[in-house]
Design a protein around this motif. Structure first.
Motif, PDB file in Angstrom:
ATOM      1  N   ARG A 127     -90.452 -24.382  10.556  1.00 14.38           N
ATOM      2  CA  ARG A 127     -90.800 -23.124  11.211  1.00 14.38           C
ATOM      3  C   ARG A 127     -92.279 -23.109  11.593  1.00 14.38           C
ATOM      4  NH1 ARG A 127     -87.746 -21.879   6.852  1.00 14.38           N
ATOM      5  NH2 ARG A 127     -89.586 -21.304   5.641  1.00 14.38           N
ATOM      6  N   MET A 128     -92.599 -22.343  12.612  1.00 20.87           N
ATOM      7  CA  MET A 128     -93.980 -22.247  13.065  1.00 20.87           C
ATOM      8  C   MET A 128     -94.817 -21.493  12.036  1.00 20.87           C
ATOM      9  SD  MET A 128     -96.541 -20.281  14.597  1.00 20.87           S
ATOM     10  CE  MET A 128     -95.736 -18.836  15.286  1.00 20.87           C
ATOM     11  N   VAL A 129     -95.992 -22.053  11.730  1.00 19.80           N
ATOM     12  CA  VAL A 129     -96.928 -21.404  10.814  1.00 19.80           C
ATOM     13  C   VAL A 129     -98.101 -20.881  11.639  1.00 19.80           C
ATOM     14  CG1 VAL A 129     -98.349 -21.661   8.761  1.00 19.80           C
ATOM     15  CG2 VAL A 129     -96.278 -23.056   9.023  1.00 19.80           C
ATOM     16  N   PRO A 130     -98.362 -19.577  11.612  1.00 22.34           N
ATOM     17  CA  PRO A 130     -99.485 -19.034  12.388  1.00 22.34           C
ATOM     18  C   PRO A 130    -100.808 -19.683  12.004  1.00 22.34           C
ATOM     19  CG  PRO A 130     -98.077 -17.257  11.586  1.00 22.34           C
ATOM     20  CD  PRO A 130     -97.616 -18.513  10.904  1.00 22.34           C
ATOM     21  N   ALA A 131    -101.661 -19.844  13.000  1.00 25.95           N
ATOM     22  CA  ALA A 131    -102.957 -20.476  12.752  1.00 25.95           C
ATOM     23  C   ALA A 131    -103.765 -19.707  11.706  1.00 25.95           C
ATOM     24  CB  ALA A 131    -103.739 -20.568  14.062  1.00 25.95           C
TER      25      ALA A 131
END
Length: 263
Positions: free
Chosen positions: A38-42
């Protein structure tokens, strides 16, 4: 290429373990792995890598770490994984079965599904998943809040699997099971589930007096050092053993509710 987080964070290639250099690099890989593609926010990555003290050029610093990690992973396994940049963060795409955490959880679930029907099979599965552990989870990368929370959860899952395995070892008449349960009860004195499993194991092999003494020792320690009574579940198990109840569990007991403070 196999990813490892049940111990130090790294990658296994051709049977050889490779550690990722640098604390930020390891933290970056760890947080991407435990998020399972899953995408991890910066912004979350900033916190995981630098905490409350990010560099002034934190965005550039993160991009540099991502580029280095991407190169490293490509060197170890060309084309096997993809470290992708999204509009607001990053994601690592990899086969789920290539992460030891996922294999551990899957085998533990399989063991519990067959525990009642086939104790030997369940014990073998739990043995396999416990062999995946090489130390404390995420031990060299769990400084950020996300990895810390995952490490705590994995530690709990490991202890539960260990408890289940010891119970099944007792069921399968492994001689060392009760001794290991006693050792574990010393290491984790406030773990009521271990106390309950040990009491049941002692009782079921004809050692009722020891089972009763185990309860009294645990209760005395809780009251003296914590000012708390054992849970209703543990007290009920004690009464069952004291009264030689005709039916006692044939499966490891579930974790007890929180302890109740003594009046």
């Amino acid at each position: 290429m196999k990813f490892k987080v049940l111990g130090s964070v790294g990658v296994e290639v051709g049977g050889q373990f490779h550690s990722v250099r640098g604390a930020q690099q390891r933290a970056l890989l760890a947080v991407l792995l435990v998020n399972g593609g899953r995408m991890v926010p910066a912004e979350d990555l900033y916190t995981e890598l630098w905490g409350d003290d990010p560099p002034l050029t934190v965005e550039n610093a993160l991009q540099a770490h991502v580029s280095r990690l991407r190169r490293t992973l490509h060197e170890w396994g060309p084309g096997q994984v993809a470290l992708l940049a999204r509009s607001t963060g990053y994601a690592l795409e990899f086969p789920g079965e290539d992460l030891d955490m996922n294999v551990f959880r899957r085998r533990a679930a399989q063991a519990r599904a067959v525990m009642e029907q086939d104790a030997g099979r369940a014990a073998a599965l739990l043995g396999q998943c416990l062999q995946l552990w090489r130390g404390a989870p995420l031990q060299d990368a769990a400084k950020g809040p996300l990895c810390q929370s995952v490490a705590v959860q994995l530690g709990e899952e490991h202890l539960m699997a260990t408890e289940d395995k010891l119970w099944l070892d007792f069921e399968c008449e492994v001689p060392s099971a009760i001794g290991e349960l006693k050792r574990l009860s010393v290491v984790h004195p406030w773990r009521e589930r271990i106390t309950e499993i040990l009491m049941l194991a002692l009782y079921r092999c004809g050692r009722q007096a020891e089972a009763i003494e185990t309860y009294h020792a645990a209760r005395g320690r809780m009251v003296a050092e914590l000012g708390m009574e054992p849970s209703p579940q543990l007290r009920e198990r004690f009464l069952d053993i004291l009264n030689q109840a005709p039916v006692l569990p044939v499966q490891p007991p579930a974790p007890a509710p929180e302890l109740v403070r003594a009046p």
